[in-house]
Motif scaffolding. Structure first.
Motif, PDB file in Angstrom:
ATOM      1  N   SER A 269      14.708  38.588 -83.177  1.00 47.93           N
ATOM      2  CA  SER A 269      15.452  39.771 -82.731  1.00 47.93           C
ATOM      3  C   SER A 269      14.890  41.019 -83.408  1.00 47.93           C
ATOM      4  O   SER A 269      14.179  41.789 -82.798  1.00 47.93           O
ATOM      5  CB  SER A 269      16.954  39.601 -83.030  1.00 47.93           C
ATOM      6  N   CYS A 270      15.178  41.213 -84.712  1.00 51.85           N
ATOM      7  CA  CYS A 270      14.815  42.478 -85.363  1.00 51.85           C
ATOM      8  C   CYS A 270      13.318  42.592 -85.639  1.00 51.85           C
ATOM      9  O   CYS A 270      12.781  43.696 -85.670  1.00 51.85           O
ATOM     10  CB  CYS A 270      15.587  42.637 -86.666  1.00 51.85           C
ATOM     11  N   CYS A 275      17.616  40.317 -89.781  1.00 54.64           N
ATOM     12  CA  CYS A 275      18.743  39.811 -88.966  1.00 54.64           C
ATOM     13  C   CYS A 275      18.956  38.304 -89.101  1.00 54.64           C
ATOM     14  O   CYS A 275      20.046  37.804 -88.879  1.00 54.64           O
ATOM     15  CB  CYS A 275      18.557  40.175 -87.499  1.00 54.64           C
ATOM     16  N   CYS A 278      15.348  34.529 -86.568  1.00 55.29           N
ATOM     17  CA  CYS A 278      14.133  33.707 -86.426  1.00 55.29           C
ATOM     18  C   CYS A 278      14.023  32.585 -87.455  1.00 55.29           C
ATOM     19  O   CYS A 278      13.024  31.870 -87.467  1.00 55.29           O
ATOM     20  CB  CYS A 278      12.901  34.614 -86.539  1.00 55.29           C
ATOM     21  N   CYS A 307       9.060  36.183 -88.824  1.00 55.05           N
ATOM     22  CA  CYS A 307       8.761  37.548 -88.370  1.00 55.05           C
ATOM     23  C   CYS A 307       8.214  38.414 -89.487  1.00 55.05           C
ATOM     24  O   CYS A 307       7.521  39.393 -89.224  1.00 55.05           O
ATOM     25  CB  CYS A 307       9.996  38.209 -87.768  1.00 55.05           C
TER      26      CYS A 307
HETATM   27  S1  FES Z   1      13.699  38.350 -86.191  1.00 56.21           S
HETATM   28 FE1  FES Z   1      15.200  39.180 -87.543  1.00 56.21          FE
HETATM   29  S2  FES Z   1      14.799  38.168 -89.433  1.00 56.21           S
HETATM   30 FE2  FES Z   1      13.184  37.526 -88.138  1.00 56.21          FE
END
Ligand code: FES
Length: 320
Positions: A269-270, A275, A278, A307
C-alpha cells in the motif's frame, strides 16, 4: 492478499481549517461499510488516474453508514492531497477496506499525543474510549488554534489539553509534565509529523518508557539516519520459499519492486515501510530493516517489509 475496494461518494465536505478538509464518505450503492477499530486507515483513490493515498478514519468507529477522514493540503503534494481537496459533495471516488496497525492496546490507561493532522487516528481512539468508559488523556499540539482541525469540539473536553505553538511557553507540550515517568499498565500513542514524532518518542525513551509501551503511526517514512547501514553492497538475491525462484535485487530497486516485476503476488500500500500491508516472514538470511512499522518483537519473529527493507546477507529467503 489483494486490496478490497468499493465505489464511494462524498456525502459531505467542509473545511475544518484553511488547509484541512473533512470528508464524509459513503458507499455509492448505499450499503454498509466495513467495521473497523479505532486507529484504522483506508486507501483512497479520488479518481481513476489519481494516486492512492492512506488516510486515518477519524469518526466514531461504530458508524458503518459513513467514514470520516481529514486531509491536509500538502504544499509538496505529488497530487494526492490536491486531488482530494478538489472533491466536492456528490463526487465519486473509491476506497479500500480499513487496515489497522495502530489499534488500542490492552492497557489500564491510554495517553494520546497528536501533532497537527496526526489528531485523526487519535480522535477515533478518544471517541471509542469515551464510548466504553476507558481511561485516557489526549494532548493535541498545533501551530495555532486556527490550524487545529476539531479544536472547537475538543476545547471543552475534560480529557483533552490543547497546545499551540503561538500560545506562549506555558501552553506548549512539556513531556516531563504532560507524560512524566513510565507507569506500568499505561500505553502511549503518538501520531503527527516526523519532527513531532521524533521529539515525543525520543523524550519518552529518554524518560525510560519502554518501546513496548510506545505505539506510533507515521504519515511518511522517517529519513534514514546518517551513517545508517547501507545493507549488502551491490544488491542481493531474494528467494521465494514456495518455489525456490531467485531474483536479484539491485541497489536502486526495492524487494517489492522486484517481486511485482516478476509477477509475484505481493500485497502493498504505502510503499514506504509505514503501513504494514506488505509484511512477510523471512525464513533465511539477515534482514536490514528500514521500516517504521514493525516492533522489535515482530522483527525478532522474522517479519519484514519488502517495500522498504533490504538484506545484509547475499540471499534473503521469504515465506512467499
Ligand atoms: S507497503 Fe506499507 S509497509 Fe510496505
Amino acid at each position: 492478499m489483494s486490496t478490497t475496494w468499493t465505489d464511494a461518494v462524498v456525502v459531505a465536505r467542509h473545511d475544518a481549517t484553511p488547509r484541512i478538509a473533512v470528508f464524509d464518505l459513503a458507499r455509492a450503492d448505499g450499503g454498509e461499510l466495513w467495521e473497523y477499530e479505532p486507529g484504522a486507515h483506508i486507501d483512497v483513490q479520488p479518481g481513476a488516474t489519481a494516486p492512492v493515498r492512506q488516510y486515518s478514519l477519524c469518526g466514531p468507529p461504530g458508524l458503518r453508514k459513513q467514514y470520516r477522514i481529514a486531509v491536509l493540503a500538502e504544499p509538496a503534494s505529488r497530487g494526492g492531497s490536491r486531488a482530494m481537496h478538489a472533491l466536492a459533495e456528490g463526487d465519486a471516488l473509491r476506497i479500500a477496506a480499513p487496515r489497522n496497525r495502530f489499534g488500542l492496546a490492552p492497557a489500564l490507561r491510554h495517553r494520546l499525543f497528536a501533532g497537527g493532522i496526526g489528531i485523526t487516528p487519535l480522535l477515533s481512539m478518544a471517541q471509542a474510549l469515551d464510548a466504553t468508559g476507558g481511561d485516557y488523556d489526549l494532548h493535541y499540539c498545533a501551530r495555532s488554534r486556527a490550524e487545529a482541525a476539531f479544536a472547537a469540539d475538543l476545547a471543552s473536553h475534560p480529557r483533552v489539553t490543547l497546545h499551540f505553538d503561538d500560545g506562549g511557553p506555558a501552553g506548549r507540550l512539556d513531556l516531563a509534565r504532560d507524560l512524566g515517568a513510565p507507569t506500568s499498565g499505561v500505553a502511549v500513542y503518538v501520531c503527527g509529523p516526523g519532527g513531532f514524532m521524533d521529539h515525543v518518542l525520543g523524550q519518552a525513551t529518554a524518560m525510560g518508557w519502554p518501546e513496548s509501551a510506545l505505539h506510533k503511526e507515521r504519515f511518511s517514512a522517517a529519513p534514514a539516519s546518517a551513517g545508517a547501514d547501507q545493507g549488502q553492497p551491490g544488491g542481493f538475491t531474494v528467494r521465494l520459499a514456495s518455489t525456490g525462484a531467485e531474483y536479484p535485487v539491485p541497489e536502486d530497486q526495492s524487494v517489492l519492486d522486484v517481486l511485482l516485476a516478476n509477477g509475484v503476488e505481493a500485497a502493498s500500500s504505502c510503499g514506504q515501510g509505514i503501513c504494514g500491508e506488505c509484511i512477510v516472514r523471512v525464513l533465511g538470511g539477515e534482514p536490514d530493516h528500514r521500516d517504521d512499522v514493525l516492533t522489535a518483537d515482530e522483527r525478532a519473529e522474522g517479519l519484514f517489509t519488502p517495500c522498504s527493507s533490504r538484506s545484509n546477507s547475499p540471499i534473503l529467503e521469504l515465506e512467499l
